[in-house]
Enzyme design. Structure first.
Site, PDB file in Angstrom:
ATOM      1  N   CYS A  60      -3.480   2.873  -5.513  1.00  0.00           N
ATOM      2  CA  CYS A  60      -2.721   3.694  -4.568  1.00  0.00           C
ATOM      3  C   CYS A  60      -1.323   4.029  -5.084  1.00  0.00           C
ATOM      4  CB  CYS A  60      -2.636   2.999  -3.205  1.00  0.00           C
ATOM      5  SG  CYS A  60      -1.828   1.370  -3.237  1.00  0.00           S
ATOM      6  N   HIS A  64       0.858  -1.191   0.000  1.00  0.00           N
ATOM      7  CA  HIS A  64       0.000   0.000   0.000  1.00  0.00           C
ATOM      8  C   HIS A  64       0.892   1.238   0.000  1.00  0.00           C
ATOM      9  CE1 HIS A  64      -3.544   2.375   0.399  1.00  0.00           C
ATOM     10  NE2 HIS A  64      -3.176   2.882   1.564  1.00  0.00           N
ATOM     11  N   HIS A 104      -2.926   9.151   1.151  1.00  0.00           N
ATOM     12  CA  HIS A 104      -2.941   7.949   0.323  1.00  0.00           C
ATOM     13  C   HIS A 104      -4.330   7.738  -0.262  1.00  0.00           C
ATOM     14  CE1 HIS A 104      -4.455   5.458   3.918  1.00  0.00           C
ATOM     15  NE2 HIS A 104      -4.109   6.615   4.436  1.00  0.00           N
TER      16      HIS A 104
END
Length: 261
Positions: free
Chosen positions: A152, A30, A42
């Protein structure tokens, strides 16, 4: 950071850095932009922000309901119907290790990195520009989340470079998503070589070479279908609704307040 790992300590990262952490026992990573003050901007699927559904087989990072962050009251801030979130570094990492994405690497270093989503040959813009894009998108969104075209890592790559892929179809900027496709594709293409190469080592070598070259061909630093797009023009380029000037001014003031909290 070395050839085998981009792992860093917290005191080594600087505002404007592209950071990431692994989830589900290194199944996927991530990504986000460290904006300073122990805060990270994010991007995650908006539909999962209020859901308790967990999945370890996808590239995105679902989040389950949890109590408010005891350290930062603004942790978890986002605009309605937006997947761009402001989190504290602790909540972003979730006890995982911290890694720093590399920019401006040489082709040889890029190819030596077996796992995608760790580096790019593209050069990063100055930290001020990176943070401006991240905070602007925090207030205005980054469109709809898509595992392969707008995830992401794509968000972080855009914040760092301002590069946008002109072609609407195909894969996004994400090296992680490219790896998911490149591995089976390389295996499929090289499978006829089993008839020509009696040695399994030879077939494995060719397959690995095809995998690496496929990753390299999709890197934003070498692609010919990318353009530099100002964050203020991003909505127009992607067909999103552009914010009104008054709303944009309010968002800018909100950004300054969030940065000082």
């Amino acid at each position: 950071m070395g050839l085998l790992s981009n792992k860093v300590e917290r005191n080594e990262i600087k505002p404007g850095d592209h950071i990431y952490t692994y989830r589900a026992v290194f199944t996927y990573s991530h990504h986000g932009i460290f904006v300073g003050g122990s805060k990270v901007v994010h991007f995650r699927p908006e539909r999962n922000l209020d859901s308790s559904i967990e999945s370890s087989s996808e590239l995105y990072d679902p989040i389950s309901p949890q109590s408010a962050c005891p350290i930062f009251p603004d942790c978890g801030f986002r605009q309605p119907n937006s997947g761009v979130v402001l989190s504290c570094l602790n909540c972003f990492l979730r006890n995982g290790s911290l890694y720093c994405f590399e920019y401006g690497v040489t082709p040889s270093v890029f190819l030596a990195k077996v796992r995608g989503g760790t580096c790019t040959t593209a050069v990063s813009d100055p930290p001020g520009s990176v943070i401006h894009r991240a905070m602007y998108l925090l207030q205005n969104g980054f469109g709809y989340y898509d595992i392969f075209q707008n995830n992401c890592e794509d968000f972080a790559l855009y914040c760092k470079t301002g590069l946008l892929i002109m072609e609407k179809l195909g894969f996004g900027r994400s090296g992680q998503a490219s790896s998911v496709i490149s591995a089976p594709l390389a295996a499929l293409i090289s499978s006829p070589l089993n008839l020509l190469m009696p040695s399994p080592v030879g077939v494995a070598t060719v397959t690995a070479g095809m995998y690496c070259m496929s990753r390299y061909a999709t890197d934003i630093g070498v692609r010919s279908d990318v353009i530099k797009v100002a964050v203020e023009d991003l909505a127009a380029n992607l067909g999103w609704a552009a914010p009104h000037d008054e709303a944009a001014q309010e968002n800018e003031a909100s950004n300054r307040q969030l940065m000082t909290l």
